[in-house]
Design a protein around this motif. Structure first.
Motif, PDB file in Angstrom:
ATOM      1  N   LEU A   1      33.179 -26.428 -63.228  1.00  0.00           N
ATOM      2  CA  LEU A   1      34.316 -27.345 -63.125  1.00  0.00           C
ATOM      3  C   LEU A   1      35.348 -26.896 -62.101  1.00  0.00           C
ATOM      4  N   ARG A   2      35.689 -25.635 -62.102  1.00  0.00           N
ATOM      5  CA  ARG A   2      36.751 -25.169 -61.210  1.00  0.00           C
ATOM      6  C   ARG A   2      36.380 -25.382 -59.746  1.00  0.00           C
ATOM      7  N   MET A   3      35.115 -25.184 -59.426  1.00  0.00           N
ATOM      8  CA  MET A   3      34.668 -25.339 -58.046  1.00  0.00           C
ATOM      9  C   MET A   3      34.494 -26.804 -57.659  1.00  0.00           C
ATOM     10  N   LEU A   4      33.968 -27.621 -58.590  1.00  0.00           N
ATOM     11  CA  LEU A   4      33.637 -29.004 -58.256  1.00  0.00           C
ATOM     12  C   LEU A   4      34.820 -29.949 -58.379  1.00  0.00           C
ATOM     13  N   VAL A   5      35.752 -29.680 -59.291  1.00  0.00           N
ATOM     14  CA  VAL A   5      36.902 -30.564 -59.498  1.00  0.00           C
ATOM     15  C   VAL A   5      38.203 -29.754 -59.406  1.00  0.00           C
ATOM     16  N   PRO A   6      38.513 -29.200 -58.247  1.00  0.00           N
ATOM     17  CA  PRO A   6      39.676 -28.319 -58.123  1.00  0.00           C
ATOM     18  C   PRO A   6      41.010 -29.009 -58.343  1.00  0.00           C
ATOM     19  N   ALA A   7      41.057 -30.346 -58.191  1.00  0.00           N
ATOM     20  CA  ALA A   7      42.326 -31.070 -58.332  1.00  0.00           C
ATOM     21  C   ALA A   7      42.503 -31.648 -59.732  1.00  0.00           C
ATOM     22  N   LEU A   8      41.627 -31.301 -60.672  1.00  0.00           N
ATOM     23  CA  LEU A   8      41.661 -31.895 -62.007  1.00  0.00           C
ATOM     24  C   LEU A   8      42.986 -31.612 -62.709  1.00  0.00           C
ATOM     25  N   ARG A   9      43.636 -32.697 -63.164  1.00  0.00           N
ATOM     26  CA  ARG A   9      44.907 -32.587 -63.876  1.00  0.00           C
ATOM     27  C   ARG A   9      44.789 -33.001 -65.345  1.00  0.00           C
ATOM     28  N   GLU A  10      43.825 -33.867 -65.641  1.00  0.00           N
ATOM     29  CA  GLU A  10      43.710 -34.428 -66.986  1.00  0.00           C
ATOM     30  C   GLU A  10      42.261 -34.376 -67.439  1.00  0.00           C
ATOM     31  N   LEU A  11      42.026 -33.760 -68.596  1.00  0.00           N
ATOM     32  CA  LEU A  11      40.692 -33.656 -69.164  1.00  0.00           C
ATOM     33  C   LEU A  11      40.719 -34.210 -70.583  1.00  0.00           C
ATOM     34  N   ARG A  12      39.842 -35.199 -70.856  1.00  0.00           N
ATOM     35  CA  ARG A  12      39.758 -35.807 -72.181  1.00  0.00           C
ATOM     36  C   ARG A  12      38.344 -35.587 -72.721  1.00  0.00           C
ATOM     37  N   VAL A  13      38.236 -34.976 -73.889  1.00  0.00           N
ATOM     38  CA  VAL A  13      36.927 -34.717 -74.486  1.00  0.00           C
ATOM     39  C   VAL A  13      36.936 -35.233 -75.921  1.00  0.00           C
TER      40      VAL A  13
ATOM     41  N   SER B   1      35.661 -30.877 -80.532  1.00  0.00           N
ATOM     42  CA  SER B   1      35.403 -30.868 -79.088  1.00  0.00           C
ATOM     43  C   SER B   1      36.253 -29.828 -78.386  1.00  0.00           C
ATOM     44  N   LEU B   2      37.533 -29.766 -78.745  1.00  0.00           N
ATOM     45  CA  LEU B   2      38.428 -28.790 -78.131  1.00  0.00           C
ATOM     46  C   LEU B   2      38.017 -27.368 -78.494  1.00  0.00           C
ATOM     47  N   ALA B   3      37.544 -27.180 -79.723  1.00  0.00           N
ATOM     48  CA  ALA B   3      37.115 -25.841 -80.141  1.00  0.00           C
ATOM     49  C   ALA B   3      35.911 -25.388 -79.333  1.00  0.00           C
ATOM     50  N   SER B   4      34.959 -26.292 -79.088  1.00  0.00           N
ATOM     51  CA  SER B   4      33.787 -25.910 -78.307  1.00  0.00           C
ATOM     52  C   SER B   4      34.120 -25.719 -76.834  1.00  0.00           C
ATOM     53  N   LEU B   5      35.193 -26.388 -76.379  1.00  0.00           N
ATOM     54  CA  LEU B   5      35.635 -26.223 -74.994  1.00  0.00           C
ATOM     55  C   LEU B   5      36.171 -24.820 -74.748  1.00  0.00           C
ATOM     56  N   ARG B   6      36.769 -24.211 -75.780  1.00  0.00           N
ATOM     57  CA  ARG B   6      37.352 -22.865 -75.697  1.00  0.00           C
ATOM     58  C   ARG B   6      38.464 -22.816 -74.644  1.00  0.00           C
ATOM     59  N   ILE B   7      39.630 -23.311 -75.045  1.00  0.00           N
ATOM     60  CA  ILE B   7      40.788 -23.354 -74.152  1.00  0.00           C
ATOM     61  C   ILE B   7      41.176 -21.936 -73.752  1.00  0.00           C
ATOM     62  N   GLN B   8      41.266 -21.707 -72.465  1.00  0.00           N
ATOM     63  CA  GLN B   8      41.479 -20.343 -71.973  1.00  0.00           C
ATOM     64  C   GLN B   8      42.886 -20.088 -71.456  1.00  0.00           C
ATOM     65  N   ARG B   9      43.634 -21.153 -71.204  1.00  0.00           N
ATOM     66  CA  ARG B   9      44.978 -20.968 -70.649  1.00  0.00           C
ATOM     67  C   ARG B   9      45.922 -21.994 -71.285  1.00  0.00           C
ATOM     68  N   PRO B  10      47.215 -21.715 -71.269  1.00  0.00           N
ATOM     69  CA  PRO B  10      48.173 -22.725 -71.754  1.00  0.00           C
ATOM     70  C   PRO B  10      48.137 -23.978 -70.890  1.00  0.00           C
ATOM     71  N   VAL B  11      48.372 -25.131 -71.494  1.00  0.00           N
ATOM     72  CA  VAL B  11      48.468 -26.377 -70.750  1.00  0.00           C
ATOM     73  C   VAL B  11      49.830 -26.996 -71.024  1.00  0.00           C
ATOM     74  N   ARG B  12      50.284 -27.793 -70.091  1.00  0.00           N
ATOM     75  CA  ARG B  12      51.614 -28.409 -70.237  1.00  0.00           C
ATOM     76  C   ARG B  12      51.636 -29.382 -71.404  1.00  0.00           C
ATOM     77  N   SER B  13      50.523 -30.089 -71.621  1.00  0.00           N
ATOM     78  CA  SER B  13      50.476 -31.095 -72.679  1.00  0.00           C
ATOM     79  C   SER B  13      49.112 -31.050 -73.352  1.00  0.00           C
ATOM     80  N   LEU B  14      49.127 -30.918 -74.679  1.00  0.00           N
ATOM     81  CA  LEU B  14      47.907 -30.911 -75.471  1.00  0.00           C
ATOM     82  C   LEU B  14      48.028 -31.988 -76.545  1.00  0.00           C
ATOM     83  N   GLU B  15      47.062 -32.922 -76.561  1.00  0.00           N
ATOM     84  CA  GLU B  15      47.084 -34.019 -77.543  1.00  0.00           C
ATOM     85  C   GLU B  15      45.794 -33.962 -78.363  1.00  0.00           C
ATOM     86  N   VAL B  16      45.940 -33.905 -79.671  1.00  0.00           N
ATOM     87  CA  VAL B  16      44.787 -33.824 -80.562  1.00  0.00           C
ATOM     88  C   VAL B  16      44.594 -35.163 -81.247  1.00  0.00           C
ATOM     89  N   ASP B  17      43.381 -35.696 -81.173  1.00  0.00           N
ATOM     90  CA  ASP B  17      43.088 -36.983 -81.819  1.00  0.00           C
ATOM     91  C   ASP B  17      43.018 -36.809 -83.331  1.00  0.00           C
TER      92      ASP B  17
END
Length: 259
Positions: free
Chosen positions: A202-214, A243-259
């Motif tokens: 992801l980091r290499m292919l989508v370097p400008a990614l600002r919003e991720l929804r899973v 989904s978020l647990a399997s993603l394994r969030i590695q850094r703080p994000v400005r906004s986190l929304e849980v469904d």
């Protein structure tokens, strides 16, 4: 003041405040109101049956120079696939429509794997389209994978949604979805997929990614090293807890929304 005395620009603005049905009725009152009404009606179109796809495609292609430049958003819903006989008739003109609608910015295609497997020209129309900035594909597999990797619009794409809401086709042969380099992509939506893009890419292919929804997904690829896959500009993250647990969030994000 009589409507006939208003110039075309003002009439176009007035039409945009009407529903599509009212705009077409407004345009039917006299010939000079018809062009702005049609332009408004075809700007953002949703089709949910093979018959509607065939009729709309025929309408647009009957006067392509007058109508196609105004089509900006096109959504083809799952109802299109319910009539097998009508589907085979509707797909060739739909492919011609997408291929020639050079100002189309957003395309949403439900049951995409089925539609692309039936009509190869539709695959070509999407891969060769230069102006798409937003693409939503429901159901993924071998044909959608090929389209994703060959998209001419990939360098300019800003929104990509990969969904598995309608039916589950045969999974991609590799057991994963490979994305092309998407340097301008800002929003990525992954919903219900059984196979997913490897996080390490992801980091290499989508370097400008600002919003991720899973949602309704489970990342099974080996965990990358800490921080190695996290896009630097990612500021908004949304999803359900599994989904978020399997993603394994590695850094703080400005906004986190849980469904």
């Amino acid at each position: 003041m009589a409507a006939v005395m208003l110039n075309d620009d003002l009439l176009t603005v007035l039409v945009t405040y009407l529903s599509i049905r009212d705009a077409l009725a407004y345009g039917a009152t006299c010939s000079f109101l018809r062009p702005p009404s049609i332009r408004h009606a075809v700007r953002d179109v949703t089709l949910d049956s093979a018959d509607a796809v065939a009729k709309f495609s025929a309408f647009m292609l009957s006067k392509p120079s007058e109508r196609l430049p105004h089509l900006r958003r096109l959504s083809v819903k799952s109802g299109t696939a319910k009539s097998s006989q009508g589907l085979f008739t509707a797909l060739p003109p739909l492919a011609g429509l997408v291929l020639r609608a050079f100002k189309l910015e957003h395309l949403s295609l439900q049951c995409a794997e089925l539609l692309l497997s039936i009509e190869p020209l539709l695959s070509y129309a999407i891969t060769d389209h230069p102006q798409l900035t937003s693409l939503e594909i429901s159901t993924t597999g071998e044909h959608t994978q090929t389209v994703l990797l060959k998209m001419r619009c990939a360098p300019a794409l800003r929104h990509l949604a990969l969904l598995e809401r309608i039916y589950i086709p045969q999974a991609a042969p590799s057991g994963k979805i490979d994305l092309p380099p998407l340097p301008c992509l800002e929003t990525l939506v992954l919903d219900g997929l059984k196979v997913l893009p490897p996080r390490a890419t992801l980091r290499m292919l989508v370097p400008a990614l600002r919003e991720l929804r899973v949602s309704n997904v489970k990342f099974r690829d080996p965990d990358p090293s800490s921080g190695a896959w996290w896009p630097d500009k990612l500021a908004y993250l949304k999803g359900d807890i599994p989904s978020l647990a399997s993603l394994r969030i590695q850094r703080p994000v400005r906004s986190l929304e849980v469904d």
